[in-house]
Design a protein around this motif. Structure first.
Motif, PDB file in Angstrom:
ATOM      1  N   CYS A  12      -5.877  -0.427   4.625  1.00 57.59           N
ATOM      2  CA  CYS A  12      -5.364  -1.302   3.483  1.00 57.59           C
ATOM      3  C   CYS A  12      -5.828  -2.672   3.413  1.00 57.59           C
ATOM      4  O   CYS A  12      -5.557  -3.142   2.381  1.00 57.59           O
ATOM      5  CB  CYS A  12      -3.702  -0.941   3.833  1.00 57.59           C
ATOM      6  SG  CYS A  12      -2.477  -1.444   2.579  1.00 57.59           S
ATOM      7  N   PRO A  14      -2.296   4.245   5.113  1.00 57.33           N
ATOM      8  CA  PRO A  14      -2.586   2.911   5.162  1.00 57.33           C
ATOM      9  C   PRO A  14      -2.400   2.817   6.478  1.00 57.33           C
ATOM     10  O   PRO A  14      -1.361   2.698   7.141  1.00 57.33           O
ATOM     11  CB  PRO A  14      -1.621   2.493   4.229  1.00 57.33           C
ATOM     12  CG  PRO A  14      -0.391   2.875   4.295  1.00 57.33           C
ATOM     13  CD  PRO A  14      -1.209   4.529   4.329  1.00 57.33           C
ATOM     14  N   CYS A  39       0.950  -1.355  -0.015  1.00 54.61           N
ATOM     15  CA  CYS A  39       0.196  -0.111   0.625  1.00 54.61           C
ATOM     16  C   CYS A  39       0.524   1.005  -0.222  1.00 54.61           C
ATOM     17  O   CYS A  39       0.553   2.225  -0.718  1.00 54.61           O
ATOM     18  CB  CYS A  39      -0.784  -0.003   1.097  1.00 54.61           C
ATOM     19  SG  CYS A  39      -1.908  -1.382   0.983  1.00 54.61           S
ATOM     20  N   THR A  62      -3.374  -1.103   8.869  1.00 54.52           N
ATOM     21  CA  THR A  62      -3.922  -3.039   8.189  1.00 54.52           C
ATOM     22  C   THR A  62      -4.664  -3.346   9.521  1.00 54.52           C
ATOM     23  O   THR A  62      -4.606  -2.293  10.355  1.00 54.52           O
ATOM     24  CB  THR A  62      -2.287  -3.369   8.521  1.00 54.52           C
ATOM     25  OG1 THR A  62      -1.220  -3.649   9.823  1.00 54.52           O
ATOM     26  CG2 THR A  62      -0.744  -3.562   7.710  1.00 54.52           C
ATOM     27  N   THR A 122      -7.737  -7.451   0.553  1.00 51.88           N
ATOM     28  CA  THR A 122      -8.166  -6.372   0.428  1.00 51.88           C
ATOM     29  C   THR A 122      -8.569  -6.250  -0.151  1.00 51.88           C
ATOM     30  O   THR A 122      -9.844  -7.281  -0.087  1.00 51.88           O
ATOM     31  CB  THR A 122      -6.584  -6.333  -0.550  1.00 51.88           C
ATOM     32  OG1 THR A 122      -6.637  -7.024  -1.473  1.00 51.88           O
ATOM     33  CG2 THR A 122      -5.083  -6.764  -0.210  1.00 51.88           C
TER      34      THR A 122
END
Length: 364
Positions: free
Chosen positions: A278, A258, A162, A260, A331
């Motif tokens: 992200c 971004p 990302c 996670t 994703t």
């Protein structure tokens, strides 16, 4: 060296394995199943889940998956939740042992209390299994989980994908310091990101008990200390990721930085679809629960379970026979995989607010 255990030889499921269990009830014991008066089952499997705060997965995914697995196998079981209280987990374990469980699986809240529970169970002739989290210094016969170092590697690679090749400042928002999994997640992520010289770590802190409110406070402090110059957030799960996103929203940076996650929760998947997160990591509760059920039933029958290898207990370098499953990076392009696998329901993820985003992602 490999851990030495005296496997408990009890008969839980005999010739009547094909008999179905009666439905689970939701009484005060937290939910149990009875294999029925016609079954020859003479043992019982106990499972203690950790809490309802660190992740919604324990009650929304693991419990129903475990119930389905045990009921399909026709075994008697008792599943309860410690609600984040180590003393309560100990009390539940004592009660389960007193009520005749012959196999006990726990998701420890910390290794010290988990090891004490396992020692007491062993003294009473009850076999123990570490579920999802390894109990350091414990005595579990088996460890059933996902490859947690791989989880961290997927998170690290996801964040790198990302961010791209640009120079970037990264903040790590790690899981609870008492959770061995959190250590493995961080190690896996660092093994990927530390090799990339264009990334600079400008903040890193563990979040006690995976508490999302504390996570928001901690991230705010890290963000302020970095003068807002944060380009990416390695958050260890969706709850922590959501906490970081809430702070980024206040700074007008949500969707630009971004973030996670992990667990593929409804909120996490919605954040991925919205572009404020992200990626996340999906660990199928059905797969993990099924693996636990197989190991528990094998132990109850006095058999050895099939394993994928061993996991090193860092407290004494012993090797724990393990069943480690493979996690999946999620994703915007493959959110539908979680729904197709039954990890989340379409109607929960694709609510009115997210219906168009689901359609754009090909989810219907």
């Amino acid at each position: 060296m490999k851990r030495k255990h005296s496997l408990v030889l009890v008969t839980l499921v005999g010739a009547a394995m094909s008999l179905s269990a009666c439905g689970s009830d939701s009484g005060d014991d937290g939910g149990s199943g009875d294999s029925g008066s016609g079954s020859e089952a003479t043992g019982k499997i106990g499972v203690i889940l950790p809490d309802t705060e660190s992740s919604v997965r324990w009650e929304s995914a693991d419990r129903p998956a475990l119930e389905a697995a045990f009921e399909e196998a026709g075994v008697d079981y008792d599943i309860q939740n410690a609600e984040g209280d180590a003393n309560k987990m100990t009390q539940i374990a004592d009660s389960m042992i007193g009520n005749g469980v012959t196999v006990l699986a726990i998701v420890n809240l910390d290794s010290e209390s988990g090891a004490a529970i396992q020692e007491k169970a062993q003294e009473q002739g009850v076999a123990t299994i570490d579920y999802d989290r390894l109990t350091l210094g414990g005595s579990a016969e088996y460890y059933v989980s996902f490859d947690n170092t791989k989880v961290g590697e997927l998170q690290g690679q996801g964040l790198a994908d990302c961010l791209g090749d640009k120079d970037a400042n990264i903040v790590y928002l790690n899981g609870s310091p008492t959770d061995n999994n959190a250590t493995l997640f961080a190690e896996g992520a660092h093994s990927v990101l530390d090799e990339m010289s264009n990334y600079t770590v400008v903040g890193e802190q563990a979040v006690p008990d995976w508490d999302n409110e504390q996570a928001a406070t901690i991230f705010q402090q890290l963000y302020t200390a970095a003068d807002g110059k944060v380009d990416g957030v390695l958050a260890a799960n969706d709850g922590l990721g959501g906490a970081a996103i809430s702070i980024l929203e206040g700074a007008g940076q949500a969707g630009k930085v971004p973030v996670t996650g992990q667990d593929a929760t409804v909120e996490g998947l919605q954040n991925v679809l919205a572009g404020t997160q992200c990626m996340t990591v999906y660990k199928s509760a059905t797969q993990e629960a099924g693996a636990l059920a197989e190991v528990a039933i094998a132990l109850a029958n006095g058999d050895e379970a099939d394993t994928t290898g061993t996991t090193v207990d860092s407290s004494d370098d012993s090797e724990v026979p393990s069943i480690l499953l493979t996690p999946q990076a999620i994703t915007k392009d493959n959110v539908g995989d979680v729904i197709d696998d039954g990890g989340q329901k379409l109607e929960d993820v694709c609510t009115d607010k997210f219906a168009d985003l689901c359609a754009e992602a090909g989810i219907s």
